[in-house]
Design an enzyme around this catalytic site. Structure first.
Site, PDB file in Angstrom:
ATOM      1  N   HIS A 159       0.812  -1.224   0.000  1.00  0.00           N
ATOM      2  CA  HIS A 159       0.000   0.000   0.000  1.00  0.00           C
ATOM      3  C   HIS A 159       0.846   1.276   0.000  1.00  0.00           C
ATOM      4  O   HIS A 159       0.310   2.360  -0.231  1.00  0.00           O
ATOM      5  CB  HIS A 159      -0.959   0.029   1.194  1.00  0.00           C
ATOM      6  N   ASP A 284      -4.772 -12.943   2.904  1.00  0.00           N
ATOM      7  CA  ASP A 284      -6.033 -12.436   3.458  1.00  0.00           C
ATOM      8  C   ASP A 284      -7.197 -12.709   2.504  1.00  0.00           C
ATOM      9  O   ASP A 284      -8.332 -12.299   2.778  1.00  0.00           O
ATOM     10  CB  ASP A 284      -5.952 -10.952   3.843  1.00  0.00           C
TER      11      ASP A 284
HETATM   12  C1  OKP Z   1      -3.187  -4.333   4.458  1.00  0.00           C
HETATM   13  B1  OKP Z   1      -2.786  -5.465   3.506  1.00  0.00           B
HETATM   14  C2  OKP Z   1     -10.431  -3.050   8.700  1.00  0.00           C
HETATM   15  C3  OKP Z   1      -9.393  -1.947   8.547  1.00  0.00           C
HETATM   16  C4  OKP Z   1      -8.656  -2.108   7.278  1.00  0.00           C
HETATM   17  C5  OKP Z   1      -6.853  -1.332   5.938  1.00  0.00           C
HETATM   18  C6  OKP Z   1      -6.504  -2.690   5.438  1.00  0.00           C
HETATM   19  C7  OKP Z   1      -5.034  -2.824   5.211  1.00  0.00           C
HETATM   20  C8  OKP Z   1      -4.672  -4.159   4.625  1.00  0.00           C
HETATM   21  N1  OKP Z   1     -11.548  -2.606   9.446  1.00  0.00           N
HETATM   22  N2  OKP Z   1      -7.459  -1.315   7.226  1.00  0.00           N
HETATM   23  O1  OKP Z   1      -3.198  -5.268   2.179  1.00  0.00           O
HETATM   24  O2  OKP Z   1      -3.229  -6.758   3.915  1.00  0.00           O
HETATM   25 ZN    ZN Z   2      -4.377  -7.154   2.307  1.00  0.00          ZN
END
Ligand code: OKP
Ligand code: ZN
Ligand code: MG
Length: 343
Positions: A159, A284
């Protein structure tokens, strides 16, 4: 396959994530990396190496000098300002306001971030630096002739833009490794992002270039983070037109559907004929993940690894997301074992 791991990841140990109006225990926590490492050992995946130190130069090939300086000094500035809790951005330049770096630490936190989900505290800088060194050590293994390597990065990176942190990311490990391949004479490099979330930082960093192909498979940004990038009409600009590909899925997507996009991605990569592949690996996409909405199962990660191997490319895996800690080790290592031919 060799794994690169740094115990310094544990220097990132923030206590807070602003989520749903509450300060919760962060999803991106130290046990994630430790659980993956334990599975690597348990399965005897291969040698485990500590990273070498590569310094700031390869980071500065991707990130701006002022952003790097901000991250290095942020926590000390925050303390010097007399703040009590962790450093959390709360103000941004909205529409019509000036995108200008202010002197005040609250202003700088907003200027260099995309969200309030990522707190900064003591050790964040050291862990983020170590995570880059993990990626670059993996890159060096692959450049040195290893068919593949597993960079067990933490914190994640995909990100992070050239000058933005957020989504638990600070330095874009995958982008820095891809740029390192380019700087070592590799003509074309592909970055394939299979994390549940859009690889907005990686896309942004290479958006105007045709030497690094960026592809991301992810949950529809109309519904989930990063909310403001990752749509299918984003195909690159200038020289980079046609060198970015986004593949989006709705809630409930199973592997049988997700793999069709993986196939499209693999065909595009084959057509590009890169000399190396960087896989931004998030797990994820798992059915039990607490913040995501795909329905992949543990055996699906073996199939993912097998398909990536069929590209026949020198391949660096950089660890990104995955928040069901109970399953993260099995799922991440399944990708490596699938790559190595386990059915
Ligand atoms: C990082 B990576 C959930 C909050 C989400 C942003 C997600 C970041 C993901 N309520 N915050 O891509 O796994
Ligand atoms: Zn992610
Ligand atoms: Mg993705």
């Amino acid at each position: 396959m060799k794994t690169v791991f740094s115990p310094l990841h544990s220097r990132r140990h923030v206590k807070t994530e602003l989520d749903g109006g509450l300060l919760i225990e962060p999803h991106e926590k130290p046990s994630r990396a430790e659980t993956i490492l334990a599975r690597v050992k348990d399965q005897a995946l291969g040698e485990i190496l500590e990273p070498e130190e590569f310094g700031l130069e390869p980071i500065r090939r991707v990130h701006t000098d002022s952003y790097v300086a901000f991250l290095e000094n942020c926590w000390q500035e925050w303390l010097a300002d007399g703040k009590q809790g962790e450093a959390i951005p709360v103000f941004w330049a909205g529409r019509g306001m000036r995108h200008r770096e202010p002197r005040d630490i609250d202003g700088r936190l907003g200027y260099y971030s995309m969200g309030a989900d990522t707190s900064i505290s003591d050790g964040t800088w050291e862990a983020a630096r170590a995570s880059v060194n993990v990626a670059l050590t993996g890159q060096k293994l692959v450049a040195g002739g290893e068919r593949a390597a597993f960079a067990l990065c933490r914190p994640p990176g995909h990100h992070a833009h050239a000058d933005l942190f957020g989504g638990y990311c600070f330095f874009n490990n995958a982008a820095i490794a891809a740029q390192a391949f380019r700087d070592q004479g590799y003509e074309r490099v592909a970055v394939l992002d299979v994390d549940f979330h859009h690889g907005n930082g990686t896309q942004s960093i290479f958006y105007g270039r045709n030497d690094v192909l960026t592809i991301s498979l992810h949950g529809d940004p109309d519904l989930v983070f990063p909310h403001f990038l990752g749509f299918e009409d984003e195909t690159g600009e200038g020289d980079g037109e046609g060198y970015n590909l986004n593949i989006i899925y709705p809630p409930g997507t199973p592997f049988s559907v997700w793999r069709e996009g993986l196939e499209t991605a693999c065909e595009r990569i084959a057509g590009f004929a890169p000399e190396a592949l960087v896989v931004a690996l998030g797990v994820d996409t798992f059915e039990e993940d607490p913040i995501s909405f795909f329905k992949l199962t543990s055996p699906d990660y073996l199939a993912l690894g097998r398909r990536l191997e069929q590209l026949g490319l020198p391949t660096l895996f950089t660890m990104e997301g995955g928040y069901d800690v109970d399953a993260i080790g099995v799922n991440a290592v399944n990708v490596m074992q699938g790559f190595e031919g386990k059915a």
